[in-house]
Scaffold this motif. Sequence first.
Motif, PDB file in Angstrom:
ATOM      1  N   LEU A 162      16.108 -46.523  17.914  1.00  0.00           N
ATOM      2  CA  LEU A 162      16.863 -47.429  18.784  1.00  0.00           C
ATOM      3  C   LEU A 162      17.226 -46.762  20.109  1.00  0.00           C
ATOM      4  CD1 LEU A 162      19.157 -49.077  16.111  1.00  0.00           C
ATOM      5  CD2 LEU A 162      17.329 -50.196  17.404  1.00  0.00           C
ATOM      6  N   PHE A 163      17.660 -45.518  20.044  1.00  0.00           N
ATOM      7  CA  PHE A 163      17.964 -44.798  21.284  1.00  0.00           C
ATOM      8  C   PHE A 163      16.719 -44.654  22.158  1.00  0.00           C
ATOM      9  CE2 PHE A 163      21.856 -42.496  19.390  1.00  0.00           C
ATOM     10  CZ  PHE A 163      22.714 -43.437  19.922  1.00  0.00           C
ATOM     11  N   GLU A 164      15.579 -44.431  21.544  1.00  0.00           N
ATOM     12  CA  GLU A 164      14.345 -44.312  22.317  1.00  0.00           C
ATOM     13  C   GLU A 164      14.007 -45.611  23.031  1.00  0.00           C
ATOM     14  OE1 GLU A 164      11.091 -42.574  20.160  1.00  0.00           O
ATOM     15  OE2 GLU A 164      12.265 -40.788  19.674  1.00  0.00           O
ATOM     16  N   MET A 165      14.334 -46.748  22.421  1.00  0.00           N
ATOM     17  CA  MET A 165      14.108 -48.024  23.110  1.00  0.00           C
ATOM     18  C   MET A 165      14.933 -48.088  24.377  1.00  0.00           C
ATOM     19  SD  MET A 165      13.593 -51.068  20.381  1.00  0.00           S
ATOM     20  CE  MET A 165      15.261 -51.511  20.649  1.00  0.00           C
ATOM     21  N   SER A 166      16.181 -47.659  24.294  1.00  0.00           N
ATOM     22  CA  SER A 166      17.009 -47.680  25.499  1.00  0.00           C
ATOM     23  C   SER A 166      16.509 -46.649  26.506  1.00  0.00           C
ATOM     24  CB  SER A 166      18.477 -47.453  25.157  1.00  0.00           C
ATOM     25  OG  SER A 166      18.673 -46.214  24.526  1.00  0.00           O
ATOM     26  N   PHE A 167      16.001 -45.529  26.022  1.00  0.00           N
ATOM     27  CA  PHE A 167      15.430 -44.499  26.894  1.00  0.00           C
ATOM     28  C   PHE A 167      14.233 -45.069  27.666  1.00  0.00           C
ATOM     29  CE2 PHE A 167      12.482 -41.069  27.807  1.00  0.00           C
ATOM     30  CZ  PHE A 167      13.292 -40.085  28.346  1.00  0.00           C
ATOM     31  N   HIS A 168      13.387 -45.839  26.984  1.00  0.00           N
ATOM     32  CA  HIS A 168      12.185 -46.405  27.613  1.00  0.00           C
ATOM     33  C   HIS A 168      12.499 -47.380  28.740  1.00  0.00           C
ATOM     34  CE1 HIS A 168       9.098 -44.568  25.217  1.00  0.00           C
ATOM     35  NE2 HIS A 168       9.693 -44.938  24.091  1.00  0.00           N
ATOM     36  N   THR A 169      13.725 -47.884  28.798  1.00  0.00           N
ATOM     37  CA  THR A 169      14.058 -48.796  29.898  1.00  0.00           C
ATOM     38  C   THR A 169      14.080 -48.053  31.226  1.00  0.00           C
ATOM     39  OG1 THR A 169      16.461 -48.484  29.772  1.00  0.00           O
ATOM     40  CG2 THR A 169      15.495 -50.255  28.407  1.00  0.00           C
ATOM     41  N   ARG A 170      14.337 -46.748  31.166  1.00  0.00           N
ATOM     42  CA  ARG A 170      14.439 -45.886  32.360  1.00  0.00           C
ATOM     43  C   ARG A 170      15.543 -46.347  33.304  1.00  0.00           C
ATOM     44  NH1 ARG A 170      12.237 -41.381  30.771  1.00  0.00           N
ATOM     45  NH2 ARG A 170      10.032 -41.491  30.394  1.00  0.00           N
ATOM     46  N   GLU A 171      16.488 -47.097  32.759  1.00  0.00           N
ATOM     47  CA  GLU A 171      17.644 -47.539  33.540  1.00  0.00           C
ATOM     48  C   GLU A 171      18.630 -46.379  33.635  1.00  0.00           C
ATOM     49  OE1 GLU A 171      18.249 -50.538  34.941  1.00  0.00           O
ATOM     50  OE2 GLU A 171      16.448 -51.529  34.213  1.00  0.00           O
ATOM     51  N   SER A 172      18.964 -45.964  34.831  1.00  0.00           N
ATOM     52  CA  SER A 172      19.910 -44.859  34.956  1.00  0.00           C
ATOM     53  C   SER A 172      21.302 -45.332  35.384  1.00  0.00           C
ATOM     54  CB  SER A 172      19.388 -43.808  35.936  1.00  0.00           C
ATOM     55  OG  SER A 172      19.167 -44.379  37.192  1.00  0.00           O
ATOM     56  N   ASP A 173      21.426 -46.602  35.694  1.00  0.00           N
ATOM     57  CA  ASP A 173      22.737 -47.161  36.026  1.00  0.00           C
ATOM     58  C   ASP A 173      23.314 -47.836  34.791  1.00  0.00           C
ATOM     59  OD1 ASP A 173      22.589 -46.378  38.686  1.00  0.00           O
ATOM     60  OD2 ASP A 173      21.581 -48.232  39.291  1.00  0.00           O
TER      61      ASP A 173
END
Length: 168
Positions: A61-72
């Motif tokens: 699940l964390f990797e899914m959020s990582f893949h968004t590449r959203e830094s804000d």
Amino acid sequence: MERQVDAAFKPLLELEMEMATLVADWSHCDQCAAYLAHMVSHDRHDSIRHANLLSAALNELFEMSFHTRESDGVLRCRFYRNGTIERIELTFPCSAEQRNSYETIVERIGNGLALANYLDVITDDAARAEHAILLGLAVNYDADIELSAQDTGMMTFVVDLALERLLN
């Protein structure tokens, strides 16, 4: 917008992290997942097995959020428990395009064809990693997965895991 939690689920733990911190290093996914899994699993029948299973699922699940590449923005992970079921609510920034993609895959999971869709995705080199992740959670962990409505630019996955009933 706060999601109403089923009253049967009792809160266990909450983690909040700046997205910039998470996406700065891939290893943050695994480190956070392992830490949180051990915290939540301490009172389970076989706490080491439970923590290992939970850590692997949470890392996905964390990797899914990582893949968004959203830094804000902020990533928020909340844990709840109802008997043998752990509920993870993971909220993170997400584009409309990504959200549509996630909605499609969650719909595939709900249609009863998760295994067939999972096999299609893992044999397709062009398939998005996030699709394999979500389908893998449904197939390998017997997870119930929903998307919860959020403000624009945010999404929440609600994942129920009954890890103690998994046989292997």
